[in-house]
Design a protein around this motif. Sequence first.
Motif, PDB file in Angstrom:
ATOM      1  N   GLY A  19       0.803  -1.219   0.000  1.00  0.00           N
ATOM      2  CA  GLY A  19       0.000   0.000   0.000  1.00  0.00           C
ATOM      3  C   GLY A  19       0.834   1.267   0.000  1.00  0.00           C
ATOM      4  O   GLY A  19       2.047   1.248  -0.203  1.00  0.00           O
ATOM      5  N   GLY A  20       0.147   2.386   0.264  1.00  0.00           N
ATOM      6  CA  GLY A  20       0.828   3.672   0.236  1.00  0.00           C
ATOM      7  C   GLY A  20       1.303   3.988  -1.170  1.00  0.00           C
ATOM      8  O   GLY A  20       0.630   3.684  -2.157  1.00  0.00           O
ATOM      9  N   ALA A  21       2.479   4.583  -1.262  1.00  0.00           N
ATOM     10  CA  ALA A  21       3.030   4.961  -2.565  1.00  0.00           C
ATOM     11  C   ALA A  21       4.014   3.932  -3.099  1.00  0.00           C
ATOM     12  O   ALA A  21       4.725   4.205  -4.075  1.00  0.00           O
ATOM     13  N   VAL A  22       4.086   2.763  -2.478  1.00  0.00           N
ATOM     14  CA  VAL A  22       5.026   1.737  -2.923  1.00  0.00           C
ATOM     15  C   VAL A  22       4.622   1.246  -4.319  1.00  0.00           C
ATOM     16  O   VAL A  22       3.457   0.935  -4.574  1.00  0.00           O
ATOM     17  N   THR A  23       5.595   1.176  -5.213  1.00  0.00           N
ATOM     18  CA  THR A  23       5.352   0.734  -6.581  1.00  0.00           C
ATOM     19  C   THR A  23       6.065  -0.585  -6.849  1.00  0.00           C
ATOM     20  O   THR A  23       6.970  -0.993  -6.117  1.00  0.00           O
ATOM     21  N   ALA A  24       5.672  -1.229  -7.955  1.00  0.00           N
ATOM     22  CA  ALA A  24       6.304  -2.490  -8.333  1.00  0.00           C
ATOM     23  C   ALA A  24       7.795  -2.310  -8.579  1.00  0.00           C
ATOM     24  O   ALA A  24       8.588  -3.224  -8.327  1.00  0.00           O
ATOM     25  N   ALA A  25       8.197  -1.140  -9.053  1.00  0.00           N
ATOM     26  CA  ALA A  25       9.617  -0.887  -9.319  1.00  0.00           C
ATOM     27  C   ALA A  25      10.448  -0.877  -8.045  1.00  0.00           C
ATOM     28  O   ALA A  25      11.680  -0.979  -8.110  1.00  0.00           O
ATOM     29  N   GLU A  26       9.803  -0.769  -6.886  1.00  0.00           N
ATOM     30  CA  GLU A  26      10.510  -0.728  -5.606  1.00  0.00           C
ATOM     31  C   GLU A  26      10.457  -2.069  -4.875  1.00  0.00           C
ATOM     32  O   GLU A  26      10.781  -2.147  -3.690  1.00  0.00           O
ATOM     33  N   VAL A  27      10.060  -3.123  -5.576  1.00  0.00           N
ATOM     34  CA  VAL A  27       9.904  -4.454  -4.976  1.00  0.00           C
ATOM     35  C   VAL A  27      10.844  -5.442  -5.657  1.00  0.00           C
ATOM     36  O   VAL A  27      10.970  -5.463  -6.885  1.00  0.00           O
ATOM     37  N   LEU A  28      11.503  -6.277  -4.857  1.00  0.00           N
ATOM     38  CA  LEU A  28      12.315  -7.387  -5.340  1.00  0.00           C
ATOM     39  C   LEU A  28      11.709  -8.687  -4.826  1.00  0.00           C
ATOM     40  O   LEU A  28      11.341  -8.777  -3.646  1.00  0.00           O
ATOM     41  N   ILE A  29      11.591  -9.692  -5.665  1.00  0.00           N
ATOM     42  CA  ILE A  29      11.093 -11.002  -5.239  1.00  0.00           C
ATOM     43  C   ILE A  29      12.265 -11.816  -4.703  1.00  0.00           C
ATOM     44  O   ILE A  29      13.317 -11.912  -5.346  1.00  0.00           O
ATOM     45  N   THR A  30      12.089 -12.395  -3.522  1.00  0.00           N
ATOM     46  CA  THR A  30      13.153 -13.151  -2.865  1.00  0.00           C
ATOM     47  C   THR A  30      12.646 -14.540  -2.485  1.00  0.00           C
ATOM     48  O   THR A  30      11.444 -14.808  -2.482  1.00  0.00           O
ATOM     49  N   ALA A  31      13.594 -15.409  -2.131  1.00  0.00           N
ATOM     50  CA  ALA A  31      13.265 -16.808  -1.824  1.00  0.00           C
ATOM     51  C   ALA A  31      13.006 -16.981  -0.335  1.00  0.00           C
ATOM     52  O   ALA A  31      13.802 -17.581   0.390  1.00  0.00           O
ATOM     53  N   GLY A  32      11.909 -16.457   0.156  1.00  0.00           N
ATOM     54  CA  GLY A  32      11.542 -16.608   1.557  1.00  0.00           C
ATOM     55  C   GLY A  32      12.009 -15.446   2.409  1.00  0.00           C
ATOM     56  O   GLY A  32      12.960 -14.727   2.074  1.00  0.00           O
ATOM     57  N   GLY A  33      11.337 -15.264   3.560  1.00  0.00           N
ATOM     58  CA  GLY A  33      11.643 -14.145   4.435  1.00  0.00           C
ATOM     59  C   GLY A  33      13.043 -14.204   5.025  1.00  0.00           C
ATOM     60  O   GLY A  33      13.690 -13.167   5.209  1.00  0.00           O
ATOM     61  N   GLN A  34      13.542 -15.416   5.325  1.00  0.00           N
ATOM     62  CA  GLN A  34      14.883 -15.542   5.895  1.00  0.00           C
ATOM     63  C   GLN A  34      15.925 -15.015   4.913  1.00  0.00           C
ATOM     64  O   GLN A  34      16.861 -14.309   5.288  1.00  0.00           O
ATOM     65  N   SER A  35      15.766 -15.355   3.644  1.00  0.00           N
ATOM     66  CA  SER A  35      16.675 -14.864   2.607  1.00  0.00           C
ATOM     67  C   SER A  35      16.587 -13.347   2.476  1.00  0.00           C
ATOM     68  O   SER A  35      17.606 -12.663   2.320  1.00  0.00           O
ATOM     69  N   ALA A  36      15.361 -12.806   2.555  1.00  0.00           N
ATOM     70  CA  ALA A  36      15.183 -11.364   2.434  1.00  0.00           C
ATOM     71  C   ALA A  36      15.845 -10.629   3.595  1.00  0.00           C
ATOM     72  O   ALA A  36      16.493  -9.583   3.410  1.00  0.00           O
TER      73      ALA A  36
END
Length: 495
Positions: A168-185
């Motif tokens: 939500g908010g002003a977060v855009t897809a360009a500001e997101v990285l897909i990672t392999a699970g929360g521990q990795s993130a």
Amino acid sequence: MQERSSVGELASQLRRELDRYSPGGKLPSSRALVERFRVSPVTVSRALAQLAAEGLVVTRPGAGAFRAQPRATAAPAGDTAWQEVALSADGAAGRVPRSVDASGVLVSLAAPPPGVVEFNGGYLHPSLQPERAMAAALSRAGRRPGAWGRPPVEGLPELREWFARNIGGAVTAAEVLITAGGQSALTTALRALAPPGAPVLVESPTYPGMLAIARAAGLRPVPVPVDADGVKPALLADAFRASGARVLVCQPLFQNPTGAVLAPERRGEVLRIAREAGAFVVEDDFVRWLVHEDAGPLPRPLAAEDPDGVVVHVGSLTKVTSPSFRVSALAARGPVLERLRAIQVVDTFFVPRPLQEAALELVGSPAWPRHLRAVSAELRTRREAMTAALRLRLPELVLPHVPSGGYHLWLRLPDGTGGAAGAFGTEAESALTAAALRAGVAITPGRPYFSAEPPAGHVRLSFAAVAGTGEIAEGVRRLRTACDEVLGRPAHGPG
């Protein structure tokens, strides 16, 4: 579940019978095995595949299955004593030792022995996992054009957009990285934000896996106490000033292990204090989809209220699906995003595309909202069953806060008499954990959740990893037996 059991039983039976055949000898045909053991052809095929993976049989298309040749004798072990010196070299240079202690993580990953009630689990019981929906999603994903090709290193655009909308908010897809699970993130975030030897502020108590990440990276965890309203802003400001830290890791929603939710009046304070300290806030939003039915509206992620790039957000699908459905997201704004991206690429290249495509199929299907509603209702039922059983059978274990989300309860052991307050409680943790296992219930001791000396002894009890409320009642009954052995029965306890 029945099919899995049949496969294992058939594989065990065939394993026991292998000595009847000489190396290279042919086993009975699949049809003969189906008729003899009264199982399906799929069960036979999977059992033989299991033995083939173990190197015990060799399968030849059109010819059948044959006993494998004996394995060569293993070479004698070498002398690895030199590694003790090499691995301790960091400490000799005055740096923070980078030894890795995974014990706090393994407690919630290790499966207890058969017949033991699993109060130490960190994931949903298989009966709560959307297994059919995940299987259907993975099947559909595998048929998508290009599903087995290389994905963008940042992740599929559609999946990044889905996570951005949920933040939500002003977060855009360009500001997101897909990672392999929360521990990795979390690992990527801490490596990006703090150099080895630097302090990092952590909630106290907090998730042991995050403490393990920090210590393995050579960071120095500095505790900031939490209460039922989350991290305490005044103590947070003091910790930033005293330590010089530039990172805070927190779980504002249903904190692990306390279940606390950061109070509305503290949310802005935490962001302001971090901004004034020139520090990042790593927001571990790990159980947003494990809200209980009676929770009411949830607060937005801190990242949705942060225009200045203070928050690095971690969100994951794993907890609400399956431990093997390791799809999560890192969201950040500003130059730090490029550093996060670079570390992710170097470490893992990318999350496998079929898994990302399956995640898109799952969250876009009608089964997804149905699953969330079912889990929400069941977690409330289990929480109520466990709290009622604890209050009836174990009144001496203090339950300071009953959360309306997540999958566990955090209980304080009774204080000892004489000596420092809580001394008996902290010493009793390991004894109670061992006694509980002897009684047939696995629990999680509280010590690994603290980066410094704990104020009292604690245990964490999960109600999500068991089969249902009947198993919860039986687990608490067994825990009563363990408490009688270690703590004694209170005068006001039930007869």
